[in-house]
Design a protein around this motif. Structure first.
Motif, PDB file in Angstrom:
ATOM      1  N   PHE A 203       0.830  -1.194   0.000  1.00 23.22           N
ATOM      2  CA  PHE A 203       0.000   0.000   0.000  1.00 23.22           C
ATOM      3  C   PHE A 203       0.869   1.250   0.000  1.00 23.22           C
ATOM      4  N   PRO A 204       0.459   2.287  -0.737  1.00 25.39           N
ATOM      5  CA  PRO A 204       1.203   3.546  -0.717  1.00 25.39           C
ATOM      6  C   PRO A 204       0.955   4.274   0.598  1.00 25.39           C
ATOM      7  N   LYS A 205       1.680   5.338   0.814  1.00 22.84           N
ATOM      8  CA  LYS A 205       1.506   6.147   2.020  1.00 22.84           C
ATOM      9  C   LYS A 205       0.036   6.558   2.143  1.00 22.84           C
ATOM     10  N   ALA A 206      -0.519   6.370   3.327  1.00 25.23           N
ATOM     11  CA  ALA A 206      -1.939   6.674   3.560  1.00 25.23           C
ATOM     12  C   ALA A 206      -2.164   8.181   3.552  1.00 25.23           C
ATOM     13  N   GLU A 207      -3.087   8.615   2.714  1.00 23.59           N
ATOM     14  CA  GLU A 207      -3.448  10.028   2.651  1.00 23.59           C
ATOM     15  C   GLU A 207      -4.928  10.233   2.910  1.00 23.59           C
ATOM     16  N   VAL A 208      -5.716   9.194   2.648  1.00 22.77           N
ATOM     17  CA  VAL A 208      -7.166   9.272   2.856  1.00 22.77           C
ATOM     18  C   VAL A 208      -7.535   8.321   3.986  1.00 22.77           C
ATOM     19  N   PHE A 209      -8.301   8.835   4.947  1.00 20.77           N
ATOM     20  CA  PHE A 209      -8.770   8.013   6.056  1.00 20.77           C
ATOM     21  C   PHE A 209     -10.288   8.042   6.094  1.00 20.77           C
ATOM     22  N   ILE A 210     -10.866   6.902   6.473  1.00 18.35           N
ATOM     23  CA  ILE A 210     -12.307   6.739   6.536  1.00 18.35           C
ATOM     24  C   ILE A 210     -12.707   6.590   8.002  1.00 18.35           C
ATOM     25  N   LYS A 211     -13.758   7.281   8.405  1.00  9.32           N
ATOM     26  CA  LYS A 211     -14.229   7.169   9.789  1.00  9.32           C
ATOM     27  C   LYS A 211     -14.691   5.734  10.031  1.00  9.32           C
ATOM     28  N   TYR A 212     -14.151   5.114  11.085  1.00 10.40           N
ATOM     29  CA  TYR A 212     -14.494   3.730  11.405  1.00 10.40           C
ATOM     30  C   TYR A 212     -15.354   3.663  12.661  1.00 10.40           C
ATOM     31  N   ALA A 213     -14.961   4.430  13.655  1.00 10.53           N
ATOM     32  CA  ALA A 213     -15.692   4.467  14.928  1.00 10.53           C
ATOM     33  C   ALA A 213     -15.501   5.860  15.509  1.00 10.53           C
ATOM     34  N   LYS A 214     -16.173   6.119  16.599  1.00 12.43           N
ATOM     35  CA  LYS A 214     -16.045   7.432  17.230  1.00 12.43           C
ATOM     36  C   LYS A 214     -14.566   7.735  17.483  1.00 12.43           C
ATOM     37  N   LYS A 215     -14.082   8.791  16.890  1.00 15.66           N
ATOM     38  CA  LYS A 215     -12.703   9.272  17.042  1.00 15.66           C
ATOM     39  C   LYS A 215     -11.645   8.356  16.434  1.00 15.66           C
TER      40      LYS A 215
ATOM     41  N   ASN B  85     -10.206   6.644  12.785  1.00 17.43           N
ATOM     42  CA  ASN B  85     -10.239   6.580  11.327  1.00 17.43           C
ATOM     43  C   ASN B  85      -9.321   5.457  10.874  1.00 17.43           C
ATOM     44  N   VAL B  86      -9.628   4.878   9.727  1.00 18.25           N
ATOM     45  CA  VAL B  86      -8.791   3.811   9.188  1.00 18.25           C
ATOM     46  C   VAL B  86      -8.376   4.160   7.756  1.00 18.25           C
ATOM     47  N   SER B  87      -7.221   3.655   7.373  1.00 12.22           N
ATOM     48  CA  SER B  87      -6.748   3.859   6.008  1.00 12.22           C
ATOM     49  C   SER B  87      -7.467   2.900   5.068  1.00 12.22           C
ATOM     50  N   GLU B  88      -7.354   3.166   3.787  1.00  6.09           N
ATOM     51  CA  GLU B  88      -7.942   2.265   2.795  1.00  6.09           C
ATOM     52  C   GLU B  88      -7.274   0.889   2.875  1.00  6.09           C
TER      53      GLU B  88
ATOM     54  N   LEU C 130      -9.962  -4.950  14.560  1.00  9.53           N
ATOM     55  CA  LEU C 130     -10.126  -3.493  14.608  1.00  9.53           C
ATOM     56  C   LEU C 130     -11.033  -3.101  15.771  1.00  9.53           C
ATOM     57  N   ASP C 131     -12.101  -3.871  15.982  1.00  6.54           N
ATOM     58  CA  ASP C 131     -13.027  -3.583  17.079  1.00  6.54           C
ATOM     59  C   ASP C 131     -12.334  -3.697  18.433  1.00  6.54           C
ATOM     60  N   ILE C 132     -11.461  -4.691  18.589  1.00  7.56           N
ATOM     61  CA  ILE C 132     -10.694  -4.835  19.834  1.00  7.56           C
ATOM     62  C   ILE C 132      -9.811  -3.610  20.037  1.00  7.56           C
ATOM     63  N   MET C 133      -9.164  -3.163  18.967  1.00  6.21           N
ATOM     64  CA  MET C 133      -8.315  -1.977  19.068  1.00  6.21           C
ATOM     65  C   MET C 133      -9.134  -0.760  19.480  1.00  6.21           C
ATOM     66  N   VAL C 134     -10.257  -0.548  18.819  1.00  2.51           N
ATOM     67  CA  VAL C 134     -11.100   0.618  19.100  1.00  2.51           C
ATOM     68  C   VAL C 134     -11.592   0.576  20.548  1.00  2.51           C
ATOM     69  N   GLN C 135     -12.032  -0.589  21.009  1.00  2.00           N
ATOM     70  CA  GLN C 135     -12.564  -0.711  22.367  1.00  2.00           C
ATOM     71  C   GLN C 135     -11.502  -0.487  23.436  1.00  2.00           C
ATOM     72  N   ASN C 136     -10.247  -0.820  23.120  1.00  2.00           N
ATOM     73  CA  ASN C 136      -9.205  -0.785  24.143  1.00  2.00           C
ATOM     74  C   ASN C 136      -8.197   0.350  23.999  1.00  2.00           C
TER      75      ASN C 136
ATOM     76  N   LEU D 261      -3.426   2.447  10.497  1.00  2.00           N
ATOM     77  CA  LEU D 261      -2.874   2.209   9.182  1.00  2.00           C
ATOM     78  C   LEU D 261      -1.891   1.050   9.217  1.00  2.00           C
ATOM     79  N   MET D 262      -1.631   0.493   8.038  1.00  2.00           N
ATOM     80  CA  MET D 262      -0.653  -0.573   7.910  1.00  2.00           C
ATOM     81  C   MET D 262       0.733   0.046   8.078  1.00  2.00           C
ATOM     82  N   PRO D 263       1.710  -0.699   8.612  1.00  2.00           N
ATOM     83  CA  PRO D 263       3.059  -0.145   8.761  1.00  2.00           C
ATOM     84  C   PRO D 263       3.640   0.388   7.458  1.00  2.00           C
TER      85      PRO D 263
END
Length: 120
Positions: free
Chosen positions: A18-30, A32-35, A50-56, A115-117
């Protein structure tokens, strides 16, 4: 090559284009995730990670750069580990067995973006 050397089955090795992330999409409150993250979550059916990450991530929200690792042992048990920039453990979560092909997947959280590394 060592006779008993283990080859790591890391999802990041497959999804490293994946190229450098420039666009982010709202995934949950506060959050955002990359494409790239959305693509991997859909392909590997691991929105639960992703849900585990968001919750914690709230517990360690004061740390701007975090590395989240999904680690699956040969028995199928999964451990999710959050690390800071210096690889200090911030959080560790045991997850019931999930249907996930790879032995590991790493996702970075920078501020409120996942985002992915390779997208950094």
């Amino acid at each position: 090559m060592k006779k008993n050397s283990k080859i790591e089955n890391c999802a990041n090795n497959l999804y490293n284009e994946f190229p450098k992330a420039e666009v982010f999409i709202k995934y949950a409150k506060k959050i955002n995730v990359s494409e790239g993250i959305l693509y991997v979550a859909e392909q590997e059916e691991c929105h639960w990670f992703l849900d585990i990450m968001v919750q914690n991530c709230i517990m360690v929200s004061e740390i701007k750069y975090q590395k989240w690792k999904l680690l699956k042992n040969p028995d199928g048990e999964i451990l999710v580990v959050a690390l800071d920039r210096k690889c200090n453990r911030l959080l560790e979560i045991n997850v019931p067995e999930k249907d996930f092909y790879f032995s590991s997947l790493t996702i970075c959280k920078i501020s409120n973006n996942l985002l992915m590394p390779c997208e950094q």
